[in-house]
Design an enzyme around this catalytic site. Structure first.
Site, mmCIF file in Angstrom:
data_model
loop_
_atom_site.group_PDB
_atom_site.id
_atom_site.type_symbol
_atom_site.label_atom_id
_atom_site.label_comp_id
_atom_site.label_asym_id
_atom_site.label_seq_id
_atom_site.Cartn_x
_atom_site.Cartn_y
_atom_site.Cartn_z
ATOM 1 N N ASP A 1 4.375 -4.316 -7.459
ATOM 2 C CA ASP A 1 3.751 -3.101 -6.926
ATOM 3 C C ASP A 1 4.376 -1.849 -7.528
ATOM 4 O O ASP A 1 3.890 -0.746 -7.275
ATOM 5 C CB ASP A 1 3.853 -3.063 -5.391
ATOM 6 C CG ASP A 1 5.284 -3.186 -4.908
ATOM 7 O OD1 ASP A 1 5.937 -4.191 -5.257
ATOM 8 O OD2 ASP A 1 5.767 -2.292 -4.203
ATOM 9 N N ASN A 2 5.438 -2.008 -8.306
ATOM 10 C CA ASN A 2 6.055 -0.860 -8.977
ATOM 11 C C ASN A 2 5.795 -0.894 -10.481
ATOM 12 O O ASN A 2 6.544 -0.298 -11.256
ATOM 13 C CB ASN A 2 7.560 -0.836 -8.714
ATOM 14 C CG ASN A 2 7.879 -0.507 -7.264
ATOM 15 O OD1 ASN A 2 7.048 0.066 -6.557
ATOM 16 N ND2 ASN A 2 9.066 -0.871 -6.820
ATOM 17 N N LYS B 1 4.542 12.455 -2.401
ATOM 18 C CA LYS B 1 5.366 11.328 -1.941
ATOM 19 C C LYS B 1 6.295 11.802 -0.839
ATOM 20 O O LYS B 1 7.073 12.737 -1.038
ATOM 21 C CB LYS B 1 6.176 10.748 -3.106
ATOM 22 C CG LYS B 1 7.019 9.535 -2.706
ATOM 23 C CD LYS B 1 7.607 8.850 -3.913
ATOM 24 C CE LYS B 1 8.512 7.685 -3.531
ATOM 25 N NZ LYS B 1 9.055 7.013 -4.724
ATOM 26 N N GLY C 1 0.819 -1.222 0.000
ATOM 27 C CA GLY C 1 0.000 0.000 0.000
ATOM 28 C C GLY C 1 0.844 1.259 0.000
ATOM 29 O O GLY C 1 2.072 1.214 0.101
ATOM 30 N N ARG D 1 -1.488 0.274 -9.800
ATOM 31 C CA ARG D 1 -0.390 -0.650 -10.081
ATOM 32 C C ARG D 1 -0.921 -2.063 -10.285
ATOM 33 O O ARG D 1 -2.043 -2.370 -9.870
ATOM 34 C CB ARG D 1 0.578 -0.662 -8.873
ATOM 35 C CG ARG D 1 1.095 0.713 -8.517
ATOM 36 C CD ARG D 1 1.272 0.889 -7.007
ATOM 37 N NE ARG D 1 1.621 2.275 -6.680
ATOM 38 C CZ ARG D 1 2.853 2.749 -6.639
ATOM 39 N NH1 ARG D 1 3.865 1.932 -6.832
ATOM 40 N NH2 ARG D 1 3.087 4.008 -6.373
ATOM 41 N N GLY E 1 7.117 6.942 6.638
ATOM 42 C CA GLY E 1 6.244 7.763 5.795
ATOM 43 C C GLY E 1 6.975 8.904 5.095
ATOM 44 O O GLY E 1 6.356 9.730 4.433
ATOM 45 N N GLY F 1 2.628 3.671 1.472
ATOM 46 C CA GLY F 1 3.190 3.838 2.808
ATOM 47 C C GLY F 1 3.673 5.240 3.075
ATOM 48 O O GLY F 1 3.930 5.628 4.212
ATOM 49 N N ARG F 2 3.853 5.987 2.005
ATOM 50 C CA ARG F 2 4.322 7.370 2.187
ATOM 51 C C ARG F 2 3.848 8.283 1.061
ATOM 52 O O ARG F 2 4.239 9.447 1.018
ATOM 53 C CB ARG F 2 5.840 7.399 2.269
ATOM 54 C CG ARG F 2 6.534 6.729 1.085
ATOM 55 C CD ARG F 2 8.008 6.892 1.219
ATOM 56 N NE ARG F 2 8.720 6.069 0.250
ATOM 57 C CZ ARG F 2 10.011 6.186 0.023
ATOM 58 N NH1 ARG F 2 10.708 7.080 0.669
ATOM 59 N NH2 ARG F 2 10.598 5.404 -0.845
ATOM 60 N N ASP G 1 7.749 4.858 -9.612
ATOM 61 C CA ASP G 1 8.552 4.575 -8.420
ATOM 62 C C ASP G 1 10.044 4.527 -8.715
ATOM 63 O O ASP G 1 10.676 3.459 -8.762
ATOM 64 C CB ASP G 1 8.100 3.273 -7.734
ATOM 65 C CG ASP G 1 6.867 3.513 -6.867
ATOM 66 O OD1 ASP G 1 6.259 4.591 -6.989
ATOM 67 O OD2 ASP G 1 6.518 2.625 -6.076
HETATM 68 P P1 AMP Z 1 9.262 0.664 -2.834
HETATM 69 O O1 AMP Z 1 10.257 -0.433 -2.812
HETATM 70 O O2 AMP Z 1 9.845 2.043 -2.623
HETATM 71 O O3 AMP Z 1 8.387 0.623 -4.033
HETATM 72 O O4 AMP Z 1 8.315 0.472 -1.539
HETATM 73 C C1 AMP Z 1 7.711 -0.744 -1.220
HETATM 74 C C2 AMP Z 1 6.675 -0.509 -0.150
HETATM 75 O O5 AMP Z 1 7.263 0.071 0.998
HETATM 76 C C3 AMP Z 1 5.542 0.421 -0.548
HETATM 77 O O6 AMP Z 1 4.379 -0.042 0.066
HETATM 78 C C4 AMP Z 1 5.987 1.746 0.024
HETATM 79 O O7 AMP Z 1 4.901 2.618 0.268
HETATM 80 C C5 AMP Z 1 6.634 1.303 1.322
HETATM 81 N N1 AMP Z 1 7.652 2.239 1.792
HETATM 82 C C6 AMP Z 1 8.873 2.476 1.275
HETATM 83 N N2 AMP Z 1 9.544 3.391 2.009
HETATM 84 C C7 AMP Z 1 8.712 3.761 3.006
HETATM 85 C C8 AMP Z 1 8.811 4.675 4.114
HETATM 86 N N3 AMP Z 1 9.898 5.391 4.332
HETATM 87 N N4 AMP Z 1 7.754 4.775 4.932
HETATM 88 C C9 AMP Z 1 6.648 4.059 4.737
HETATM 89 N N5 AMP Z 1 6.493 3.175 3.735
HETATM 90 C C10 AMP Z 1 7.501 3.033 2.877
HETATM 91 MG MG MG Z 2 6.898 1.228 -4.762
#
Ligand code: AMP
Ligand code: MG
Length: 489
Positions: free
Chosen positions: A258-259, A118, A96, A188, A131, A98-99, A268
């Site tokens: 998810d990307n 973001k 989901g 996504r 976040g 997350g940030r 992403d």
């Molecule tokens: P990513 O690898 O950046 O695509 O992130 C994978 C998952 O981790 C996604 O659900 C992002 O929203 C979450 N995520 C990555 N970095 C953070 C962060 N600093 N705080 C909260 N969620 C994060």
């Molecule tokens: Mg991502």
């Protein structure tokens, strides 16, 4: 100062938040969390204009606070969406936003566009994260998004980056930043996987109908199962996208499901890289020890991801064969798209038998000596109205280059020569090399954001020879190969 009592800011935008109308199985309403003392780091004026923002937005303190998440935008409806996904080949369950906080959808002269902040704070999907996003990765995402767009490669866009002195803990303590992302949709593959994995078939259908109605209406106009058509259409867009990545030497770095954008956009930006010296097995993500997302694996990984999307859509299809049939065209569309792109880079005006071998032979020459990808192709383009010497000089094994160049020139002669301008438009002079981003980031950390803007302006005209930008088009310095970019962002 802005307080909770400050009324929402109005940028004259017209909002209509169709994603929010899907209902709360799809998201959690989540306001951004404010950041102290924000400042502008980067602003993309052309995009602001295209979106119909007021011309003085970058001078407007309320806009600065709004795009940092400190002040609500009138008409927006902040939320975080839920998705799941496969990470590094394994089912990761629920992830989901997350940030990333989804502000809603605005009407623009270019059609409806969604805005996301973001790095705007914790959401119900933040899991172990904070976040936040750091300045370093936010500048990289901002520049890369706009660079890709200028190269003609489908991507989410970036309107601006704002920074704050708020500390953010990664390997070291860094500072926070927020990127305002813009796209017709941020949905996504993982959104579909989420509802399939939870046996929420009604929601799965609702989501697929939403995507078809708003983004792929032709899938309902054709005879047959519209969800199979959707899978086929997404596969076709993904094939084109990955062919374009390969043709500029772009490594995404984290091609988890998810990307992957349902619209076939690059999304992403994390440890991505535009390659310097060509190495087909190049791994740009320091966290990817197995090389799952190495450059030469990207086309197959995209197919693997499409297979996951197909699996998720199965409950909406007649049978498994229908999904497999919808995925099948990828296997021919991708190589065709790649050869079209590579042929254009070599100045070939149509695809002829033997072109794939000619291209492959050049890529092998580059790979053998790790010759710079961008510079080699650009010099090749310039050579058609000038001398071969500048490109030849890039190679140690001149005999091997000469043998290849003779084949290439025969091929060009057979079509009556090459169009240098067309070749230059297929071979950028300036790409966002890691070290260029790094230099701009270093200056920004010291409070000087002028290099972010200079680099942005150069990246917005990647095919042009512009004065004062030779340093951005030059071979990378030795230290460039030492830069390590990981998932930490
Ligand atoms: P990513 O690898 O950046 O695509 O992130 C994978 C998952 O981790 C996604 O659900 C992002 O929203 C979450 N995520 C990555 N970095 C953070 C962060 N600093 N705080 C909260 N969620 C994060
Ligand atoms: Mg991502």
């Amino acid at each position: 100062m802005f307080t909770a009592a400050t009324p929402p800011h109005d940028l004259g935008l017209t909002w209509r938040n169709r994603f929010a109308d899907l209902g709360e199985s799809f998201f959690s309403p989540t306001p951004p969390t404010p950041l102290p003392a924000p400042h502008w780091v980067g602003f993309q004026h052309t995009l602001a204009q295209d979106l119909g923002l007021p011309p003085d937005t970058h001078l407007n303190d309320a806009a600065l606070h709004a795009f940092t998440g400190n002040l609500p935008l009138a008409g927006s409806q902040p939320l975080a969406s839920v998705y799941s996904g496969h990470q590094f080949g394994h089912w990761a369950g629920q992830l989901g936003d997350g940030r990333a906080i989804w502000l809603g959808e605005i009407d623009t002269p270019a059609g409806p566009m969604e805005l996301q902040l973001k790095g705007a704070g914790l959401t119900p999907y933040s899991r172990m994260g904070d976040g936040r996003a750091v300045l370093r990765s936010s500048i990289r995402e901002f520049l890369a998004s706009e660079a890709m767009h200028a190269l003609g490669i489908p991507t989410t866009r970036a309107l601006c980056v704002t920074g704050s002195p708020a500390p953010v803990r990664r390997e070291t303590v860094e500072t926070a930043a927020v990127v305002t992302r813009v796209a017709p949709s941020f949905i996504r593959f993982g959104h579909f996987e989420h509802f399939a994995a939870n046996n929420q078939v009604d929601e799965l259908r609702q989501l697929a109908d939403f995507v078809i109605d708003h983004h792929y209406p032709e899938c309902r106009q054709r005879e047959g199962n519209p969800y199979a058509h959707l899978l086929e259409a997404v596969s076709a867009r993904t094939a084109e996208l990955v062919a374009q990545w390969q043709a500029v030497g772009f490594c995404h770095g984290v091609m988890n499901t998810d990307n992957m954008s349902i619209l076939g956009l690059t999304i992403d930006y994390g440890p991505f890289q535009f390659m310097d010296g060509f190495n087909p097995a190049h791994i740009c993500n320091h966290s990817d020890s197995g090389g799952r997302y190495a450059y030469h694996r990207q086309p197959n990984i995209a197919y693997w991801n499409l297979f996951c999307l197909g699996q998720a859509l199965l409950p909406l299809m007649d049978d498994q064969q229908q999904a497999l049939d919808a995925l099948e065209p990828y296997k021919t569309l991708f190589p065709e798209a790649l050869q079209r792109r590579m042929g254009a880079k070599l100045g070939l005006s149509s695809v002829q038998p033997g072109d794939a071998e000619l291209t492959e032979a050049f890529m092998q020459l580059l790979a053998r000596e790790r010759v710079d990808f961008t510079i080699a192709f650009r010099r090749l383009a310039d050579s058609v109205s000038d001398s071969l010497t500048p490109v030849r000089d890039l190679f140690i094994d001149r005999d091997a280059f000469d043998a290849w160049a003779a084949r290439w020139q025969d091929r060009l002669q057979a079509q009556g020569g090459a169009d240098r301008e067309a070749m230059r438009r297929a071979n950028p002079r300036i790409v966002l090399r890691n070290h260029l981003g790094e230099l701009a980031i270093r200056r920004s950390r010291e409070g000087d954001h002028s290099e972010v803007d200079r680099l942005l302006q150069a990246l917005l005209a990647p095919f042009d020879d512009r004065p004062g930008e030779d340093d951005l088009a030059a071979l990378p310095p030795d230290w460039a190969s030492q830069i390590e970019i990981s998932c930490s962002s």
